[in-house]
Design an enzyme around this catalytic site. Structure first.
Site, PDB file in Angstrom:
ATOM      1  N   GLU A  44       0.830  -1.209   0.000  1.00 25.05           N
ATOM      2  CA  GLU A  44       0.000   0.000   0.000  1.00 25.05           C
ATOM      3  C   GLU A  44       0.864   1.260   0.000  1.00 25.05           C
ATOM      4  O   GLU A  44       2.097   1.199   0.145  1.00 25.05           O
ATOM      5  CB  GLU A  44      -0.954  -0.040   1.204  1.00 25.05           C
ATOM      6  CG  GLU A  44      -1.895  -1.227   1.109  1.00 25.05           C
ATOM      7  CD  GLU A  44      -3.007  -1.237   2.141  1.00 25.05           C
ATOM      8  OE1 GLU A  44      -2.899  -0.526   3.169  1.00 25.05           O
ATOM      9  OE2 GLU A  44      -3.990  -1.969   1.907  1.00 25.05           O
ATOM     10  N   ASN A  45       0.193   2.391  -0.201  1.00 17.08           N
ATOM     11  CA  ASN A  45       0.901   3.667  -0.261  1.00 17.08           C
ATOM     12  C   ASN A  45       0.040   4.739   0.395  1.00 17.08           C
ATOM     13  O   ASN A  45      -1.193   4.670   0.318  1.00 17.08           O
ATOM     14  CB  ASN A  45       1.186   4.016  -1.731  1.00 17.08           C
ATOM     15  CG  ASN A  45       2.162   5.156  -1.861  1.00 17.08           C
ATOM     16  OD1 ASN A  45       1.795   6.317  -1.766  1.00 17.08           O
ATOM     17  ND2 ASN A  45       3.411   4.825  -2.056  1.00 17.08           N
ATOM     18  N   GLU A  55      -1.603  -9.847  -6.472  1.00 14.83           N
ATOM     19  CA  GLU A  55      -1.538 -10.566  -7.746  1.00 14.83           C
ATOM     20  C   GLU A  55      -0.656  -9.829  -8.741  1.00 14.83           C
ATOM     21  O   GLU A  55       0.126 -10.424  -9.477  1.00 14.83           O
ATOM     22  CB  GLU A  55      -2.932 -10.725  -8.355  1.00 14.83           C
ATOM     23  CG  GLU A  55      -3.934 -11.432  -7.476  1.00 14.83           C
ATOM     24  CD  GLU A  55      -4.740 -10.459  -6.624  1.00 14.83           C
ATOM     25  OE1 GLU A  55      -4.129  -9.595  -5.954  1.00 14.83           O
ATOM     26  OE2 GLU A  55      -5.969 -10.566  -6.618  1.00 14.83           O
ATOM     27  N   CYS A  90      -6.773  -6.616 -11.338  1.00 10.67           N
ATOM     28  CA  CYS A  90      -5.918  -7.814 -11.345  1.00 10.67           C
ATOM     29  C   CYS A  90      -6.433  -8.834 -12.355  1.00 10.67           C
ATOM     30  O   CYS A  90      -5.638  -9.480 -13.046  1.00 10.67           O
ATOM     31  CB  CYS A  90      -5.825  -8.418  -9.947  1.00 10.67           C
ATOM     32  SG  CYS A  90      -4.815  -7.405  -8.850  1.00 10.67           S
TER      33      CYS A  90
HETATM   34  N1  THU Z   1      -6.062  -6.270  -2.749  1.00 11.19           N
HETATM   35  C1  THU Z   1      -5.215  -7.158  -3.354  1.00 11.19           C
HETATM   36  O1  THU Z   1      -4.034  -7.249  -3.006  1.00 11.19           O
HETATM   37  N2  THU Z   1      -5.709  -7.928  -4.354  1.00 11.19           N
HETATM   38  C2  THU Z   1      -6.992  -7.882  -4.800  1.00 11.19           C
HETATM   39  O2  THU Z   1      -7.303  -8.484  -5.829  1.00 11.19           O
HETATM   40  C3  THU Z   1      -8.003  -7.149  -4.033  1.00 11.19           C
HETATM   41  C4  THU Z   1      -7.459  -6.094  -3.132  1.00 11.19           C
HETATM   42  C5  THU Z   1      -5.547  -5.420  -1.692  1.00 11.19           C
HETATM   43  C6  THU Z   1      -5.426  -3.954  -2.066  1.00 11.19           C
HETATM   44  C7  THU Z   1      -5.460  -3.290  -0.706  1.00 11.19           C
HETATM   45  O3  THU Z   1      -4.138  -3.260  -0.189  1.00 11.19           O
HETATM   46  C8  THU Z   1      -6.306  -4.219   0.146  1.00 11.19           C
HETATM   47  O4  THU Z   1      -6.389  -5.436  -0.561  1.00 11.19           O
HETATM   48  C9  THU Z   1      -7.714  -3.693   0.430  1.00 11.19           C
HETATM   49  O5  THU Z   1      -8.335  -3.347  -0.744  1.00 11.19           O
END
Ligand code: THU
Length: 131
Positions: A44-45, A55, A90
């Site tokens: 995250e950022n 993914e 994704c």
């Molecule tokens: N997130 C993923 O890593 N993959 C997905 O396909 C759905 C969402 C993450 C993004 C964010 O860091 C957190 O889940 C909440 O949305």
């Protein structure tokens, strides 16, 4: 590698997730035809929109290491009650490289389900759409 092993690899990536904002870790494990596996976690950022999903971390790692046309399966894992479904972005990025991919989607209790990417992204836009 068994499906269970690939899913467990995805679960093992949860501890690498950088999730100070959502507190929602996601792990991924992308398997190629030669048996190599590229793992990923969400990163995250503070500028929220710049967050990278687990993914896509795995896909970018694979492509940058020379794997592009040989993705076979991806496992996605989270700690939630529901299955950790891949987001639309994704699905689109996976479709770019592997429309025939098998997607294993796990939930917090360890259970997982299996879907063809084509079912998760019907009539997807891809490289062939540009011809
Ligand atoms: N997130 C993923 O890593 N993959 C997905 O396909 C759905 C969402 C993450 C993004 C964010 O860091 C957190 O889940 C909440 O949305």
């Amino acid at each position: 590698m068994t499906e269970r092993e690939l899913v467990d690899l995805a679960f093992s990536m949860l501890e690498r997730s950088y999730v100070p904002y959502s507190h929602f870790p996601v792990g991924a494990a992308l398997e190629c035809a030669d048996g190599s596996v590229f793992t990923g976690c969400n990163v995250e950022n503070s500028a929220y929109g710049d967050t990278i999903c687990a993914e896509r971390t795995a896909v970018v790692k694979a492509v940058s290491e020379g794997h592009r046309d040989d993705f076979v399966r991806i496992a996605i894992a989270g700690r939630s009650q529901d299955y950790c479904w891949p987001c639309g972005s994704c699905r689109q990025v996976l479709n770019e490289f592997a429309p025939g991919l098998t997607v294993l989607v796990a939930r917090g209790d360890g259970a997982f389900v299996r879907f063809p990417l084509r079912e998760l992204l019907p009539h997807g836009f891809g490289p062939k759409s540009l011809v």
